[in-house]
Design a protein around this motif. Structure first.
Motif, PDB file in Angstrom:
ATOM      1  N   LYS A  67      10.405   0.031  -0.648  1.00  0.00           N
ATOM      2  CA  LYS A  67       8.986  -0.234  -0.539  1.00  0.00           C
ATOM      3  C   LYS A  67       8.512   0.224   0.842  1.00  0.00           C
ATOM      4  CE  LYS A  67       8.280  -2.617  -4.426  1.00  0.00           C
ATOM      5  NZ  LYS A  67       7.280  -2.240  -5.459  1.00  0.00           N
ATOM      6  N   VAL A  68       7.201   0.431   0.969  1.00  0.00           N
ATOM      7  CA  VAL A  68       6.626   0.909   2.234  1.00  0.00           C
ATOM      8  C   VAL A  68       5.542  -0.038   2.707  1.00  0.00           C
ATOM      9  CG1 VAL A  68       5.459   2.807   3.401  1.00  0.00           C
ATOM     10  CG2 VAL A  68       7.094   3.295   1.563  1.00  0.00           C
ATOM     11  N   ALA A  69       5.678  -0.486   3.944  1.00  0.00           N
ATOM     12  CA  ALA A  69       4.662  -1.304   4.610  1.00  0.00           C
ATOM     13  C   ALA A  69       3.948  -0.432   5.632  1.00  0.00           C
ATOM     14  CB  ALA A  69       5.304  -2.501   5.312  1.00  0.00           C
ATOM     15  N   ALA A  70       2.638  -0.635   5.789  1.00  0.00           N
ATOM     16  CA  ALA A  70       1.871   0.228   6.690  1.00  0.00           C
ATOM     17  C   ALA A  70       1.003  -0.585   7.634  1.00  0.00           C
ATOM     18  CB  ALA A  70       1.002   1.192   5.894  1.00  0.00           C
ATOM     19  N   HIS A  71       1.147  -0.315   8.928  1.00  0.00           N
ATOM     20  CA  HIS A  71       0.227  -0.858   9.941  1.00  0.00           C
ATOM     21  C   HIS A  71      -1.123  -0.173   9.763  1.00  0.00           C
ATOM     22  CE1 HIS A  71      -1.266  -1.849  14.062  1.00  0.00           C
ATOM     23  NE2 HIS A  71      -1.848  -0.666  13.914  1.00  0.00           N
ATOM     24  N   VAL A  83       1.402   3.513  -0.088  1.00  0.00           N
ATOM     25  CA  VAL A  83       2.033   2.354   0.544  1.00  0.00           C
ATOM     26  C   VAL A  83       1.957   1.145  -0.393  1.00  0.00           C
ATOM     27  CG1 VAL A  83       1.438   3.219   2.846  1.00  0.00           C
ATOM     28  CG2 VAL A  83       0.006   1.463   1.761  1.00  0.00           C
ATOM     29  N   ASP A  84       2.869   0.202  -0.165  1.00  0.00           N
ATOM     30  CA  ASP A  84       2.961  -0.990  -1.016  1.00  0.00           C
ATOM     31  C   ASP A  84       2.319  -2.219  -0.392  1.00  0.00           C
ATOM     32  OD1 ASP A  84       4.758   0.076  -3.251  1.00  0.00           O
ATOM     33  OD2 ASP A  84       5.873   0.621  -1.445  1.00  0.00           O
ATOM     34  N   THR A  85       2.284  -2.271   0.929  1.00  0.00           N
ATOM     35  CA  THR A  85       1.597  -3.383   1.600  1.00  0.00           C
ATOM     36  C   THR A  85       0.779  -2.863   2.771  1.00  0.00           C
ATOM     37  OG1 THR A  85       3.458  -3.877   3.086  1.00  0.00           O
ATOM     38  CG2 THR A  85       3.361  -5.099   1.003  1.00  0.00           C
ATOM     39  N   ILE A  86      -0.418  -3.423   2.891  1.00  0.00           N
ATOM     40  CA  ILE A  86      -1.262  -3.169   4.051  1.00  0.00           C
ATOM     41  C   ILE A  86      -1.033  -4.303   5.037  1.00  0.00           C
ATOM     42  CG2 ILE A  86      -3.647  -3.051   4.886  1.00  0.00           C
ATOM     43  CD1 ILE A  86      -2.857  -0.573   3.345  1.00  0.00           C
ATOM     44  N   GLU A  87      -0.504  -3.956   6.195  1.00  0.00           N
ATOM     45  CA  GLU A  87      -0.245  -4.954   7.226  1.00  0.00           C
ATOM     46  C   GLU A  87      -1.454  -5.024   8.161  1.00  0.00           C
ATOM     47  OE1 GLU A  87       2.989  -6.448   7.077  1.00  0.00           O
ATOM     48  OE2 GLU A  87       3.142  -5.235   5.253  1.00  0.00           O
ATOM     49  N   MET A 111       3.271   3.587  10.693  1.00  0.00           N
ATOM     50  CA  MET A 111       2.177   3.253  11.607  1.00  0.00           C
ATOM     51  C   MET A 111       1.025   4.218  11.308  1.00  0.00           C
ATOM     52  SD  MET A 111       3.602   0.795  13.268  1.00  0.00           S
ATOM     53  CE  MET A 111       5.097   0.177  14.065  1.00  0.00           C
ATOM     54  N   VAL A 112       0.127   3.816  10.424  1.00  0.00           N
ATOM     55  CA  VAL A 112      -0.903   4.730   9.941  1.00  0.00           C
ATOM     56  C   VAL A 112      -2.077   4.832  10.900  1.00  0.00           C
ATOM     57  CG1 VAL A 112      -2.563   5.128   8.068  1.00  0.00           C
ATOM     58  CG2 VAL A 112      -0.224   4.424   7.537  1.00  0.00           C
ATOM     59  N   THR A 113      -2.485   3.735  11.513  1.00  0.00           N
ATOM     60  CA  THR A 113      -3.605   3.757  12.465  1.00  0.00           C
ATOM     61  C   THR A 113      -3.157   3.277  13.830  1.00  0.00           C
ATOM     62  OG1 THR A 113      -4.413   1.475  12.189  1.00  0.00           O
ATOM     63  CG2 THR A 113      -5.117   3.099  10.533  1.00  0.00           C
ATOM     64  N   GLY A 114      -4.054   3.377  14.786  1.00  0.00           N
ATOM     65  CA  GLY A 114      -3.823   2.772  16.082  1.00  0.00           C
ATOM     66  C   GLY A 114      -4.012   1.270  15.998  1.00  0.00           C
ATOM     67  N   GLY A 115      -3.923   0.616  17.155  1.00  0.00           N
ATOM     68  CA  GLY A 115      -4.085  -0.834  17.214  1.00  0.00           C
ATOM     69  C   GLY A 115      -4.745  -1.254  18.494  1.00  0.00           C
TER      70      GLY A 115
END
Length: 429
Positions: free
Chosen positions: A228-232, A247-251, A191-195
């Motif tokens: 792999k790493v997914a990132a919010h 990271v491998d995917t930007i969510e 969870m890299v950023t807020g939402g």
């Protein structure tokens, strides 16, 4: 005995797919063995009459949370306390067992709605992986699950203390990745950023929460372990920090500059577009969404950023996948087809391109395109039958006549629907 799906139109999920008529798909056991002219079906294959319907690969949903059902909270002056809710679901053995049954039930709904593979990106304890294993063993009915289990956040970060742990330093992040790895996930979620759901001020839905050094440490450890790493991520700064960290995917996503585009390409990373959770915040009247005014304004920022990111990635040849962030308010486990409609409407992709991305394209991002995502000999018989042509109207995907995972056919799939949610969302089809 094998089965021959006949008297229908086949859409194979590949980039250049064209409707195939007068053909039969042959299944033996869990596998597709061939696609042949309907008048040349070998002996030993029992016919399954599609009665003019459309046969296509099961959908692949890349962004799923199995903890909740997507029903919105009731009107309140305070936002939902997800940490408190999480503890209510996990505070004793009886409640944990009930929560796991809910997770299994929501997974079943995904399958019955035509989604044969899901990728979970933040869940309660290790329930996602345990349900995955029970489905694989034949003890539960549900889709193929690619699970992350708990995510990794930071103190004060997105969903910290509920479906994500709190890592206050690089070393603690490494420890948390190691602990999550022991629960047998398929990937790691950061969870890299807020939402939108945890932003307290206008304009800050994607404020950077996870320091770059924590992102890097978590990614390095996950990759060392083979994950792999997914990132919010919901801000441009967050995209940069996440990609630089590995990271491998930007969510979700946000507007991209030249530097971010170069980082995507250098990393071989993909964007996972999720319009579904932002649309109700951005478009609904507050009397309908029951959101706080700040959430409505932030929802518009996030939705515009998600759409802009997907458009840029498509134009730049960066892989784009689709997920609907199910469990967020108004995003139910039977409505992934709506994400495809939004992608077509807001991003501007054709129906054929959208359907390809939601099947074989998504399977490639998830790392399972050798197994599923298209109707080709040797692949798993993950099948979806709908009444009309989704290449003409993607909303055809809501009319599921049959669905199969690994060749196990559900002839009359049923899901529990929420009429009020559907009526509100139908305005945006």
């Amino acid at each position: 005995m094998g089965y021959a799906y006949t008297n229908g139109t086949i859409l194979d999920g590949t980039w250049a797919m064209e409707p195939l008529t007068g053909m039969a798909l042959l299944q033996e056991g869990e596998k597709i063995v061939d696609i042949v002219p309907a008048d040349r079906v070998p002996q030993g294959f029992a016919p399954i009459d599609l009665d003019g319907a459309y046969l296509l690969p099961g959908l692949v949903n890349l962004h799923v949370h199995l903890a909740m059902d997507g029903r919105p909270p009731k009107a309140s002056k305070k936002p939902v306390d997800y940490t408190r809710l999480y503890h209510a679901l996990t505070s004793n053995a009886l409640l944990r067992a009930a929560a796991k049954r809910r997770v299994a039930g929501f997974a079943r709904t995904e399958l019955m709605s035509g989604v044969t593979t899901i990728r979970t990106v933040g869940g309660v304890l290790d329930f996602d992986a345990r349900v995955r294993d029970e489905i694989d063993a034949g003890r539960l009915v549900g889709p193929r699950i690619i699970a992350s289990n708990m995510g990794v956040s930071v103190p004060g970060g997105h969903f910290a203390g509920s479906i994500a742990t709190e890592a206050a330093s690089p070393q603690v992040a490494v420890e948390h990745v190691d602990k999550i790895a022991q629960t047998k996930p398929n990937l790691i979620k950061l969870m890299v950023t807020g939402g939108v759901m945890d932003a307290s001020e206008e304009g800050e839905p994607g404020v950077l929460r996870m320091p770059p050094e924590v992102v890097r440490a978590a990614c390095d450890e996950a990759h060392r372990l083979g994950f792999k790493v997914a990132a919010h991520v919901e801000s441009s700064e967050g995209v940069r920090v996440a990609l630089e960290g590995g990271v491998d995917t930007i969510e979700h996503g946000a507007p991209l500059d030249a530097r971010a585009i170069a980082l995507f390409k250098r990393r071989g990373a993909a964007d996972v577009c999720t319009i579904s959770p932002a649309l109700p915040y951005a478009e609904f009247d507050l009397s309908e969404s029951h959101a706080q005014p700040v959430a409505k304004r932030n929802g518009r920022i996030v939705m515009d950023g998600i759409v802009a990111c997907a458009r840029t990635c498509l134009a730049q040849g960066i892989p784009v996948g689709l997920g609907n962030d199910v469990s967020c308010p108004f995003v139910t486990h039977y409505n992934f087809w709506r994400e495809l409609c939004y992608f077509h409407r807001y991003v501007g992709a054709s129906n054929a391109q959208t359907l390809h991305l939601a099947t074989l394209g998504n399977a490639a991002i998830a790392g399972v395109s050798d197994v599923t995502g298209s109707l080709e000999p040797g692949k798993s018989a993950d099948l979806l039958v709908v009444g009309s042509n989704p290449l003409e109207d993607l909303s055809a995907l809501r009319d599921v006549r049959m669905v199969a995972l690994r060749g196990r056919l559900q002839r009359h799939p049923r899901v529990r629907r929420y009429a009020e949610i559907d009526a509100l969302l139908d305005r945006y089809m």
